[in-house]
Design an enzyme around this catalytic site. Structure first.
Site, PDB file in Angstrom:
ATOM      1  N   ARG A 161     -10.509  10.399 -12.496  1.00  0.00           N
ATOM      2  CA  ARG A 161     -10.479   9.107 -11.816  1.00  0.00           C
ATOM      3  C   ARG A 161     -10.940   9.267 -10.373  1.00  0.00           C
ATOM      4  NH1 ARG A 161      -4.640   6.482 -12.804  1.00  0.00           N
ATOM      5  NH2 ARG A 161      -4.255   8.022 -11.164  1.00  0.00           N
ATOM      6  N   ARG A 172      -4.492  10.333   0.841  1.00  0.00           N
ATOM      7  CA  ARG A 172      -3.211   9.741   0.421  1.00  0.00           C
ATOM      8  C   ARG A 172      -2.043  10.513   1.030  1.00  0.00           C
ATOM      9  NH1 ARG A 172      -3.636   9.697  -5.933  1.00  0.00           N
ATOM     10  NH2 ARG A 172      -1.460   9.023  -5.784  1.00  0.00           N
TER      11      ARG A 172
END
Length: 219
Positions: A161, A172
């Site tokens: 992904r 993140r």
């Protein structure tokens, strides 16, 4: 028990939350579930959240806080709950404290799942998902398919992904360190933080967490 679960992306919070909530007999309340439930039910808060999400913006703290308060007020949460993904910053943590205090309640523990940053990157960047059925998940190191790039179950193509790449994972982590990690210090000042290693097999981490929580409860 009333518990907040914290940890970086890739720490296994969702998996551990489900097992811990079942073992403790309390509901698992995740931010994602809150959003989905309110949006699907067409609540006022859900409509507000959807308008921000559709515009590509972050849902404001006050909307998320409102959803969490409504969920914690439901009958199944009277005896406790496990919060996963909320609070995600100090503002939300302060609001949670105020909401509980208003009802004469307080948190019992904040469970901090500790994972080295390189392990987080390895866990997430190594994931491969089946294009035919996204429920079929493999890992290049921990659960490698028999044939590289091919799903063992249905023969579909395995892919990485876009938000699982190393660069995205590190971004993140930066957001986690700047926005969410400060709540650990916030709760540590209240003597609520219990830190455990999230390395090892799922059942090992669950057992470690249960032991730490029981020790905290009897302390």
């Amino acid at each position: 028990m009333r518990i907040v679960l914290v940890g970086p992306p890739g720490a296994g919070k969702g998996t551990q939350a489900a097992f811990l909530a079942k073992n403790l007999g309390i509901p698992h309340i995740s931010t994602g579930d809150l959003f989905r439930a309110n949006i699907s039910q067409g609540t006022d808060l859900g409509k507000q959240a959807k308008s921000y999400m559709d515009a590509g913006n972050l849902v404001p703290d006050e909307v998320t806080i409102g959803m969490a308060k409504d969920r914690m007020a439901q009958p199944d949460a009277e005896g406790g709950f496990l919060l996963d993904g909320f609070p995600r910053n100090v503002v939300q943590a302060e609001a949670l404290d105020e909401a509980l205090k208003a009802d004469g309640l307080k948190l019992d523990a904040v469970l901090d799942l500790e994972v080295p940053e390189d392990e987080v990157v390895k866990r997430i960047a190594g994931r491969r998902i089946c294009r035919t059925d996204s429920a079929h998940v493999f890992h290049v190191t921990y659960n490698a398919p028999k044939t590289e790039g091919v799903c063992d179950i249905c023969g579909g193509e395995l892919y990485q992904r876009g938000d699982d790449t190393e660069d995205t994972v590190r971004k993140r982590l930066e957001v986690y360190h700047s926005e969410t990690e400060p709540i650990i210090d916030f709760y540590r000042a209240q003597g609520l933080v219990v830190t455990i290693s999230a390395l090892g097999k799922v059942d090992e981490v669950t057992e470690r967490a249960m032991h730490a929580l029981k020790a905290e409860k009897t302390a």
